[in-house]
Write an enzyme that holds these catalytic residues in place. Structure first.
Site, mmCIF file in Angstrom:
data_model
loop_
_atom_site.group_PDB
_atom_site.id
_atom_site.type_symbol
_atom_site.label_atom_id
_atom_site.label_comp_id
_atom_site.label_asym_id
_atom_site.label_seq_id
_atom_site.Cartn_x
_atom_site.Cartn_y
_atom_site.Cartn_z
ATOM 1 N N LYS A 15 0.851 -1.187 0.000
ATOM 2 C CA LYS A 15 0.000 0.000 0.000
ATOM 3 C C LYS A 15 0.884 1.233 0.000
ATOM 4 O O LYS A 15 1.808 1.348 0.806
ATOM 5 C CB LYS A 15 -0.880 0.013 1.268
ATOM 6 N N GLN A 67 7.123 3.923 3.902
ATOM 7 C CA GLN A 67 5.729 3.485 3.921
ATOM 8 C C GLN A 67 5.540 2.217 4.760
ATOM 9 O O GLN A 67 4.498 2.050 5.397
ATOM 10 C CB GLN A 67 5.277 3.238 2.470
ATOM 11 N N LYS A 103 5.384 3.492 8.391
ATOM 12 C CA LYS A 103 4.226 4.376 8.537
ATOM 13 C C LYS A 103 2.945 3.547 8.577
ATOM 14 O O LYS A 103 2.099 3.717 9.451
ATOM 15 C CB LYS A 103 4.199 5.331 7.333
ATOM 16 N N LYS A 111 5.405 1.685 -3.055
ATOM 17 C CA LYS A 111 5.335 3.028 -3.633
ATOM 18 C C LYS A 111 5.639 2.936 -5.114
ATOM 19 O O LYS A 111 6.311 2.000 -5.556
ATOM 20 C CB LYS A 111 6.386 3.940 -2.980
ATOM 21 N N GLY A 154 -2.611 8.221 -4.440
ATOM 22 C CA GLY A 154 -1.917 9.398 -4.936
ATOM 23 C C GLY A 154 -0.686 9.753 -4.118
ATOM 24 O O GLY A 154 -0.429 9.195 -3.049
ATOM 25 N N ASP A 155 0.080 10.669 -4.649
ATOM 26 C CA ASP A 155 1.190 11.325 -3.952
ATOM 27 C C ASP A 155 1.411 12.602 -4.772
ATOM 28 O O ASP A 155 0.478 13.057 -5.466
ATOM 29 C CB ASP A 155 2.437 10.408 -3.930
ATOM 30 N N THR A 197 -4.409 13.592 5.017
ATOM 31 C CA THR A 197 -2.987 13.721 5.339
ATOM 32 C C THR A 197 -2.736 15.026 6.088
ATOM 33 O O THR A 197 -2.072 15.050 7.139
ATOM 34 C CB THR A 197 -2.121 13.636 4.069
ATOM 35 N N ASN A 216 -2.109 19.262 -1.916
ATOM 36 C CA ASN A 216 -3.174 18.644 -1.120
ATOM 37 C C ASN A 216 -2.847 18.608 0.378
ATOM 38 O O ASN A 216 -3.685 18.970 1.211
ATOM 39 C CB ASN A 216 -3.421 17.214 -1.652
ATOM 40 N N SER A 251 -6.839 5.834 3.634
ATOM 41 C CA SER A 251 -6.897 4.918 2.487
ATOM 42 C C SER A 251 -7.319 3.523 2.956
ATOM 43 O O SER A 251 -8.096 2.836 2.290
ATOM 44 C CB SER A 251 -5.529 4.823 1.802
HETATM 45 N N1 GLU Z 1 1.207 9.019 -0.655
HETATM 46 C C1 GLU Z 1 0.653 9.009 0.667
HETATM 47 C C2 GLU Z 1 1.726 8.722 1.679
HETATM 48 O O1 GLU Z 1 2.844 9.160 1.508
HETATM 49 C C3 GLU Z 1 -0.591 8.137 0.792
HETATM 50 C C4 GLU Z 1 -0.489 6.759 0.290
HETATM 51 C C5 GLU Z 1 -1.809 5.986 0.298
HETATM 52 O O2 GLU Z 1 -2.849 6.525 0.643
HETATM 53 O O3 GLU Z 1 -1.743 4.805 -0.051
HETATM 54 O O4 GLU Z 1 1.514 8.115 2.694
#
Ligand code: GLU
Length: 445
Positions: A90, A111, A114, A126, A165-166, A210, A241, A377
């Site tokens: 994810k 990630q 996190k 990612k 997204g990112d 976020t 965002n 998410s």
């Molecule tokens: N890109 C975001 C992050 O850095 C969200 C990733 C997601 O929702 O999967 O955590």
């Protein structure tokens, strides 16, 4: 770094030459793990450290598309499926000209920890492309997204890998990506992507999550000291965002947000940022911060120096990696900085982080402070799996509970490992242990 960990870091350097952002992210995590491997030598003996630094799968692919002039364009696409011990891979997709394997690996590595901290069942991954969306028409964005997904779809699935997204990937891009996935697979598989529109399987609060979560985390750090955001001066870097909704939540909590930025400069608006105008400029006009200043009497645009020169009590770096360096940190501390919560991924350089921690600034690292996005998410995936749609208030409550939970976990873990108040140590250790224990349980895979 501890002698038990150094050889593994040396291996990462040798195996991933030139990927400096990835090296930085690994050093940051391993730098916190000395007391952990001392207590749990099995993490070294069972090669957990080595395995966690090596992605399970790395995909690099060609993305050919045709621009509005009929010219062929070739970009490079990436997806790094880093760790699936806790759930399907994810993590977001980033479309930006700076994207290369080292950026995707740093983001994927972050990630893992996190996502673990959120307490939700999600692994880490990612992806993205060196495609530059700036100045491209809607039709070009759509053709690019369709070509990108025409390769990536075979690697995705709601139980396998779930992008979102990112930077450079928002609701419009997720729409084109989801449309192409649906067309190729002939499946309305809502849970394969998150950040979807509300009418087609998206979750309320995901757009805000976020930025909102980052401010909730800052509020928790201040709360642990008997303080809060009400009446405090806040600076937010970026204007995408994350920054937009960090400003929104900070204002809801009574803060005075006086500055924001983009890559062309920063805006100081002492009267307080006009959020409705900022959203109009960014989301509707797709403009730059200079366009805000033109439409806002009293605001000024500064194109030299750094947004961190602006005196502030709370700094929320929400732009991009390594945007706040040691000299910025020095200036912030001199100006009376109280707290930092990282809305972006790895925005403060290692020297900046060290300086702020030594100065006693409350420092919330990105993998804790910005986890609200990916956590929501996971809530979107939960709604998709049960074919349900929750209300805004219910979803925001869930986000608040998750952010409070992450804060409290960081505090408790830092204390357990003899470093009270150290959110970096708390986040890295708590995030790591959960993944490491799952990896031990799942065997050598
Ligand atoms: N890109 C975001 C992050 O850095 C969200 C990733 C997601 O929702 O999967 O955590």
């Amino acid at each position: 770094m501890s002698p038990a960990l150094q050889p593994h870091f040396d291996t990462v350097l040798a195996r991933n030459p030139g990927e400096v952002e990835f090296h930085q992210a690994v050093a940051e995590v391993l730098g916190s793990l000395a007391p952990v491997v001392e207590r749990h030598p099995e993490y070294v003996d069972q090669a957990i450290i080595e395995r966690i630094c090596e992605p399970e799968r790395q995909l690099i692919f060609r993305v050919p598309w045709v621009d509005d002039q009929g010219q062929m364009q070739i970009n490079r696409g990436f997806r790094v499926e880093f760790n699936s011990a806790l759930g399907p891979y994810k993590g977001g997709l980033r479309f930006h000209p700076s994207v290369y394997l080292g950026i995707v690996k740093f983001l994927g590595f972050e990630q893992i920890f996190k996502n673990s901290l959120t307490g939700m069942p999600i692994g880490g991954g990612k992806g993205g492309s060196d495609f530059d969306p700036r100045g491209r028409s809607d039709a070009e964005i759509m053709r690019f997204c369709q070509s990108f997904m025409t390769e990536l779809y075979r690697h995705l699935g709601e139980h396998t890998d779930v992008p979102a997204g990112d930077i450079g990937v928002g609701g419009r891009e997720i729409g084109y990506l989801f449309g192409q996935y649906k067309r190729i697979t002939n499946r309305y598989e809502s849970g394969v992507l998150t950040g979807k529109g509300i009418a087609w399987g998206g979750s309320l609060v995901r757009t805000e999550a976020t930025g909102y979560g980052t401010v909730m985390f800052a509020q928790s750090m201040l709360g642990a000291q008997g303080k809060d955001l009400d009446g405090r001066r806040v600076t937010v870097s970026g204007s995408g965002n994350v920054a937009t909704y960090a400003i929104a939540k900070a204002q809801q909590l009574g803060a005075d947000v006086v500055a924001f930025s983009d890559s062309s400069g920063y805006v100081v608006d002492e009267a307080g940022v006009d959020l409705a105008l900022l959203r109009e400029v960014k989301e509707v006009q797709r403009g730059r911060v200079a366009d805000y200043v033109e439409q806002r009497p009293g605001a000024r645009l500064v194109t030299s120096g750094s947004i961190w020169d602006v005196p502030t009590e709370v700094a929320l770096p929400c732009a991009t990696q390594n945007e706040l360096d040691e000299s910025d940190a020095k200036q912030l501390v001199v100006n009376g900085l109280l707290a930092v919560a990282e809305g972006a991924n790895m925005p403060a350089t290692p020297n900046a982080v060290a300086l702020m921690r030594e100065a006693g600034v409350l420092f919330g690292p990105g993998k804790a402070a910005n986890a609200g996005g990916v956590a929501t998410s996971a809530l979107e995936m939960q709604q998709n799996a049960s074919r349900d749609a929750w209300s805004f208030d219910y979803t925001e409550d869930r986000l608040q509970q998750i952010m409070t939970g992450i804060h409290d976990t960081c505090v408790a873990t830092a204390e357990e490992y003899g470093a009270p108040g150290d959110y970096v140590l708390g986040a890295n250790i708590a995030g790591f242990i959960k993944v490491a224990d799952a990896m031990l349980a799942l065997g050598v895979i």
